[in-house]
Design an enzyme around this catalytic site. Structure first.
Site, PDB file in Angstrom:
ATOM      1  N   THR A 132      13.248  -0.771  -1.659  1.00  0.00           N
ATOM      2  CA  THR A 132      12.427  -1.556  -0.740  1.00  0.00           C
ATOM      3  C   THR A 132      12.414  -3.033  -1.097  1.00  0.00           C
ATOM      4  O   THR A 132      12.580  -3.395  -2.278  1.00  0.00           O
ATOM      5  CB  THR A 132      10.979  -1.024  -0.760  1.00  0.00           C
ATOM      6  OG1 THR A 132      10.134  -1.883  -0.004  1.00  0.00           O
ATOM      7  CG2 THR A 132      10.427  -0.972  -2.177  1.00  0.00           C
ATOM      8  N   ASP A 133      12.166  -3.879  -0.110  1.00  0.00           N
ATOM      9  CA  ASP A 133      12.011  -5.311  -0.377  1.00  0.00           C
ATOM     10  C   ASP A 133      10.703  -5.626  -1.106  1.00  0.00           C
ATOM     11  O   ASP A 133      10.533  -6.720  -1.646  1.00  0.00           O
ATOM     12  CB  ASP A 133      12.103  -6.115   0.916  1.00  0.00           C
ATOM     13  CG  ASP A 133      11.033  -5.774   1.946  1.00  0.00           C
ATOM     14  OD1 ASP A 133      10.249  -4.817   1.722  1.00  0.00           O
ATOM     15  OD2 ASP A 133      10.975  -6.454   2.993  1.00  0.00           O
ATOM     16  N   GLU A 134       9.774  -4.677  -1.138  1.00  0.00           N
ATOM     17  CA  GLU A 134       8.472  -4.941  -1.747  1.00  0.00           C
ATOM     18  C   GLU A 134       8.558  -5.161  -3.254  1.00  0.00           C
ATOM     19  O   GLU A 134       7.627  -5.688  -3.867  1.00  0.00           O
ATOM     20  CB  GLU A 134       7.493  -3.821  -1.424  1.00  0.00           C
ATOM     21  CG  GLU A 134       7.219  -3.710   0.067  1.00  0.00           C
ATOM     22  CD  GLU A 134       6.053  -2.806   0.405  1.00  0.00           C
ATOM     23  OE1 GLU A 134       5.082  -2.786  -0.371  1.00  0.00           O
ATOM     24  OE2 GLU A 134       6.120  -2.119   1.432  1.00  0.00           O
ATOM     25  N   TYR A 158       2.816   1.231  -5.476  1.00  0.00           N
ATOM     26  CA  TYR A 158       4.051   1.674  -4.821  1.00  0.00           C
ATOM     27  C   TYR A 158       5.231   0.794  -5.208  1.00  0.00           C
ATOM     28  O   TYR A 158       6.264   1.289  -5.690  1.00  0.00           O
ATOM     29  CB  TYR A 158       3.878   1.678  -3.302  1.00  0.00           C
ATOM     30  CG  TYR A 158       5.197   1.693  -2.556  1.00  0.00           C
ATOM     31  CD1 TYR A 158       6.088   2.747  -2.715  1.00  0.00           C
ATOM     32  CD2 TYR A 158       5.569   0.650  -1.718  1.00  0.00           C
ATOM     33  CE1 TYR A 158       7.311   2.764  -2.062  1.00  0.00           C
ATOM     34  CE2 TYR A 158       6.780   0.656  -1.054  1.00  0.00           C
ATOM     35  CZ  TYR A 158       7.651   1.711  -1.229  1.00  0.00           C
ATOM     36  OH  TYR A 158       8.862   1.722  -0.585  1.00  0.00           O
ATOM     37  N   LYS A 162       8.676   1.634  -7.418  1.00  0.00           N
ATOM     38  CA  LYS A 162      10.036   1.490  -6.898  1.00  0.00           C
ATOM     39  C   LYS A 162      10.833   0.484  -7.727  1.00  0.00           C
ATOM     40  O   LYS A 162      12.034   0.671  -7.961  1.00  0.00           O
ATOM     41  CB  LYS A 162       9.996   1.054  -5.431  1.00  0.00           C
ATOM     42  CG  LYS A 162       9.578   2.158  -4.475  1.00  0.00           C
ATOM     43  CD  LYS A 162      10.530   3.353  -4.488  1.00  0.00           C
ATOM     44  CE  LYS A 162      11.885   3.022  -3.878  1.00  0.00           C
ATOM     45  NZ  LYS A 162      12.764   4.229  -3.832  1.00  0.00           N
TER      46      LYS A 162
END
Length: 352
Positions: A132-134, A158, A162
């Site tokens: 993810t970009d997060e 989260y 990741k």
């Protein structure tokens, strides 16, 4: 054969369906079938011998090792993850177990399998990790979009879990030589998405006459990527990506959350007007912001386009229109997945 993990979830099931629509190469599909995994997503593959489904956990290294030895896949595509920020805030342990411990155990099983392959099969093998970009943190209003060289600054349980999984994948490549690829995507949307995420939640609530909850002032900005475009990007990276590299996948569609919701309201009003003739914009309700809410994400997908020739086919508007049409035509699916447990969670989360 290829092995997908998490292939009954939102993105994973789209990938499996798209893969088998374009290829006769079989898919071994391993999924734990948590609340967000749904075999109804794959109903069109019932009786199709090219799709082999196994219920299981990437954290069960012995099970994964048995499946690898039996089916001998040439690639593993890892979609398996706990993925909802809100849930991670109130229950982070599942995210640590699946995203960190699970990825570690999956890597160990895959490394053992890969190490025993003949040299030619080792050279052809790939492990593609979907992320993810997060992991990059939050952008300021004038900062350039995330590139693959941006440092990691995760801000939620989260995204931290990741980020940890991404680092493990990188380490297994550099330390053990495992042939890995990593993709970091922006906010996905499309059919079959569980109605805890913004777009399906608002479609579900709008049709039910409920309020449409928007966090804070609604000006949090995200890049939006149609799930079919994301699957095409993953196929391309799996086919031709450079080993050990990271590829950002985005839709070049940066929008404020409030803009997404108002656009959605307008589409629903046009496609299925309210009985009273009023706009669904009246249902928008601002709710207390979530803790640590990142203000802005934006993806620069230029590397993927330059190296591999991929770019999204859908605009935000065209992808959203397809998404709305699907939910209008498949209300039974939404009703089925919106169980009592989901209603209890939504009530707690948004005060309903």
């Amino acid at each position: 054969m290829i092995l997908t993990t998490g292939g009954a979830g939102f993105i994973g099931s789209h990938f499996v369906l798209d893969w088998l629509a374009r290829s006769d190469e079989p898919v071994l599909n391993l999924d734990k079938l948590t609340y967000a995994g749904n075999l109804e997503n794959l109903a069109g593959l019932r009786g199709d011998s090219r799709h082999v489904f196994v219920q299981g956990d990437i954290g069960n290294a012995a099970q994964v090792a048995r499946l690898l030895a039996e089916h001998r896949p040439r690639a593993v595509v890892n979609f398996a993850a706990e993925s909802h920020v809100d849930r991670s805030i109130y229950g982070p342990e599942d995210f640590i177990q699946t995203n960190i411990v699970g990825t570690f155990r999956l890597l160990e099983a895959v490394l053992g399998y890969w190490s025993g392959l003949p040299a030619a099969e080792q050279a052809a093998f790939r492990f593609l990790h979907v992320s993810t970009d997060e992991v990059y943190g939050s952008l300021g209003s004038t900062e350039p979009a995330f590139q693959e060289t941006r440092r990691y600054e995760p801000n939620s349980p989260y995204s931290a879990s990741k980020a940890a999984s991404d680092h493990l994948v990188r380490a297994w490549h550099h330390t053990y030589g495992l042939p890995v690829l990593t993709t970091n995507c922006s906010n996905n949307y499309g059919p079959y998405q569980f109605p805890e995420k913004l777009i399906p939640l608002c479609i579900h609530n709008a049709l039910a006459g409920k309020r449409l909850p928007v966090y804070g002032d609604g000006q949090q900005r995200r890049d939006w990527l149609y799930v079919g475009d994301h699957c095409a990007a993953i196929r391309r990276v799996l086919e031709a990506g450079r080993l050990g590299e990271v590829y950002n996948v985005g839709g070049w569609s940066e929008k404020a959350n409030l803009e997404v919701v108002t656009t959605l309201c307008d589409m629903l009003d046009a496609m299925r007007p309210r009985a009273d003739g009023c706009s669904r914009r009246e249902q928008i309700a601002f709710v207390a912001d979530r803790p640590g809410h990142d203000r802005r994400y934006a993806i620069d997908a230029g590397k993927l386009e330059r190296e591999l020739g991929w770019k999204p086919l859908e605009s935000f508007e065209s992808g959203l229109r397809k998404t709305v049409r699907w939910y209008l035509d498949n209300e039974a699916w939404v009703k089925h997945v919106s169980t009592g447990a989901y209603r209890d969670w939504a009530g707690k989360q948004y005060g309903e």
